[in-house]
Write a protein that holds these residues in place. Structure first.
Motif, mmCIF file in Angstrom:
data_model
loop_
_atom_site.group_PDB
_atom_site.id
_atom_site.type_symbol
_atom_site.label_atom_id
_atom_site.label_comp_id
_atom_site.label_asym_id
_atom_site.label_seq_id
_atom_site.Cartn_x
_atom_site.Cartn_y
_atom_site.Cartn_z
ATOM 1 N N LYS A 201 10.133 0.407 12.921
ATOM 2 C CA LYS A 201 11.267 -0.515 12.846
ATOM 3 C C LYS A 201 11.195 -1.431 14.062
ATOM 4 O O LYS A 201 10.605 -1.080 15.082
ATOM 5 C CB LYS A 201 12.598 0.238 12.858
ATOM 6 C CG LYS A 201 12.824 1.145 11.665
ATOM 7 C CD LYS A 201 13.138 0.345 10.415
ATOM 8 C CE LYS A 201 13.486 1.254 9.248
ATOM 9 N NZ LYS A 201 13.760 0.481 8.012
ATOM 10 N N ARG A 202 11.833 -2.582 13.960
ATOM 11 C CA ARG A 202 11.802 -3.508 15.090
ATOM 12 C C ARG A 202 12.501 -2.923 16.312
ATOM 13 O O ARG A 202 12.053 -3.116 17.454
ATOM 14 C CB ARG A 202 12.457 -4.837 14.694
ATOM 15 C CG ARG A 202 12.463 -5.860 15.810
ATOM 16 C CD ARG A 202 12.946 -7.208 15.345
ATOM 17 N NE ARG A 202 12.940 -8.177 16.420
ATOM 18 C CZ ARG A 202 13.219 -9.470 16.269
ATOM 19 N NH1 ARG A 202 13.520 -9.945 15.058
ATOM 20 N NH2 ARG A 202 13.187 -10.289 17.296
ATOM 21 N N ASP A 203 13.592 -2.210 16.073
ATOM 22 C CA ASP A 203 14.378 -1.627 17.167
ATOM 23 C C ASP A 203 14.559 -0.133 16.933
ATOM 24 O O ASP A 203 14.499 0.343 15.789
ATOM 25 C CB ASP A 203 15.756 -2.296 17.249
ATOM 26 C CG ASP A 203 15.669 -3.783 17.536
ATOM 27 O OD1 ASP A 203 15.051 -4.140 18.551
ATOM 28 O OD2 ASP A 203 16.207 -4.574 16.745
ATOM 29 N N PRO A 204 14.806 0.635 18.001
ATOM 30 C CA PRO A 204 15.089 2.059 17.815
ATOM 31 C C PRO A 204 16.329 2.269 16.945
ATOM 32 O O PRO A 204 17.213 1.406 16.879
ATOM 33 C CB PRO A 204 15.338 2.558 19.242
ATOM 34 C CG PRO A 204 14.709 1.547 20.141
ATOM 35 C CD PRO A 204 14.831 0.240 19.421
ATOM 36 N N VAL A 205 16.376 3.403 16.294
ATOM 37 C CA VAL A 205 17.520 3.786 15.469
ATOM 38 C C VAL A 205 18.178 4.999 16.098
ATOM 39 O O VAL A 205 17.511 6.002 16.353
ATOM 40 C CB VAL A 205 17.095 4.115 14.024
ATOM 41 C CG1 VAL A 205 18.293 4.617 13.213
ATOM 42 C CG2 VAL A 205 16.465 2.899 13.358
ATOM 43 N N VAL A 206 19.470 4.915 16.364
ATOM 44 C CA VAL A 206 20.225 6.047 16.893
ATOM 45 C C VAL A 206 21.321 6.382 15.894
ATOM 46 O O VAL A 206 22.221 5.576 15.642
ATOM 47 C CB VAL A 206 20.842 5.728 18.269
ATOM 48 C CG1 VAL A 206 21.646 6.929 18.776
ATOM 49 C CG2 VAL A 206 19.756 5.358 19.275
ATOM 50 N N GLY A 221 5.080 -5.179 18.022
ATOM 51 C CA GLY A 221 6.351 -4.782 18.614
ATOM 52 C C GLY A 221 6.138 -4.116 19.957
ATOM 53 O O GLY A 221 5.075 -4.221 20.574
ATOM 54 N N ALA A 222 7.146 -3.403 20.406
ATOM 55 C CA ALA A 222 7.083 -2.717 21.698
ATOM 56 C C ALA A 222 6.645 -1.273 21.515
ATOM 57 O O ALA A 222 6.764 -0.701 20.426
ATOM 58 C CB ALA A 222 8.444 -2.758 22.375
ATOM 59 N N THR A 237 10.607 0.246 27.521
ATOM 60 C CA THR A 237 9.661 -0.352 26.590
ATOM 61 C C THR A 237 8.554 -1.088 27.343
ATOM 62 O O THR A 237 8.734 -1.542 28.483
ATOM 63 C CB THR A 237 10.337 -1.369 25.644
ATOM 64 O OG1 THR A 237 10.924 -2.415 26.414
ATOM 65 C CG2 THR A 237 11.402 -0.692 24.804
ATOM 66 N N SER A 238 7.401 -1.186 26.695
ATOM 67 C CA SER A 238 6.298 -1.946 27.274
ATOM 68 C C SER A 238 5.628 -2.753 26.171
ATOM 69 O O SER A 238 5.803 -2.472 24.987
ATOM 70 C CB SER A 238 5.290 -1.006 27.932
ATOM 71 O OG SER A 238 4.701 -0.147 26.986
#
Length: 238
Positions: A201-206, A221-222, A237-238
């Motif tokens: 996913k583009r961003d983490p999911v919490v 992505g990262a 992130t890197s």
């Protein structure tokens, strides 16, 4: 400084966990992320730290062999404990290189295995029967001995997820390395919060029952690390 938010579970006092998502041969990203983790440990000392890698070290990126070698030789991170889990791509690679399934080599090749072979200096034209002899034994043993899951307090770390409705002690290796649905859409209370990668996913999911941190490093992505401590979490992130 890490921006901390509320976590869906609470670790015991003095415990911090760093969990890194799918690497896929992105050595430069991994080295940079380990530097950030080391800096955070130095800036915010805590009694006990664990560094977890959630699997998928190989395939698709250019530096699979180098990532495996980096992990074998222990990253320069002053963590107290290191945990390396097996992803579905390590599972595919082992089946192709040292397994007996007839279709395993071709399945691995079309899922990024050709990139991994190249990182070990093996041309795609080399017969599959010769692959194992051309990969360092230390690398194959590292991949073979990877853990499937790790429980730390109220968190369960696996590569892909778990099957809803199945007790934790009855989960299969196949599901923990490969599952997507019905895990991803489930709102079930597992008795633990599952920390996983596998599905980019583009961003983490919490969510209340899971934290997903495959943010597609090899797809542009990262590379993401979730940092868990007490009832808070943050991301590097890197």
């Amino acid at each position: 400084m890490i921006e901390l938010i509320a976590a869906p579970a609470t670790l015991p006092p003095g415990e911090r966990v760093y969990a890194v998502g799918d690497i896929h041969g992105c050595l430069d990203r991994l080295v940079a992320l380990h530097e950030l983790i080391a800096e955070d440990i130095a800036d915010r000392p805590v009694e006990h730290t664990t560094l977890v890698h959630l699997g998928d070290y190989v395939d698709r990126g250019t530096d699979s062999a180098q990532v495996v070698d980096w992990l074998i030789n222990r990253p320069p991170v002053p963590a107290d404990e290191f945990v390396n889990l097996m992803g579905n791509h390590e599972h595919m690679m082992l089946s192709a290189v040292v397994g007996t399934e007839r279709e395993a080599p071709s399945q691995w090749l079309v899922n990024g295995g050709a990139d991994s072979l190249a990182s070990w200096g093996i041309a795609r034209t080399v017969p599959a029967a010769e692959w194992a002899a051309r990969i360092p034994l230390q690398h194959l043993m590292f991949l073979r001995d990877l853990a499937i899951s790790r429980r730390i307090g109220p968190y369960l770390f696996v590569h892909a997820g778990i099957r809803p409705g199945v007790p934790l002690d009855s989960q299969t290796r196949q599901d923990m390395m490969w599952i997507r649905e019905p895990f991803l859409s489930s709102s079930a209370d597992y008795g633990v919060v599952v920390v996983h990668g596998h599905t980019p996913k583009r961003d983490p999911v919490v969510a209340a029952n899971r934290i997903a941190i495959d943010t597609g490093a090899v797809l542009g992505g990262a590379l993401t690390c979730v940092v868990l401590q007490e009832d808070r979490l943050g991301f590097l992130t890197s």
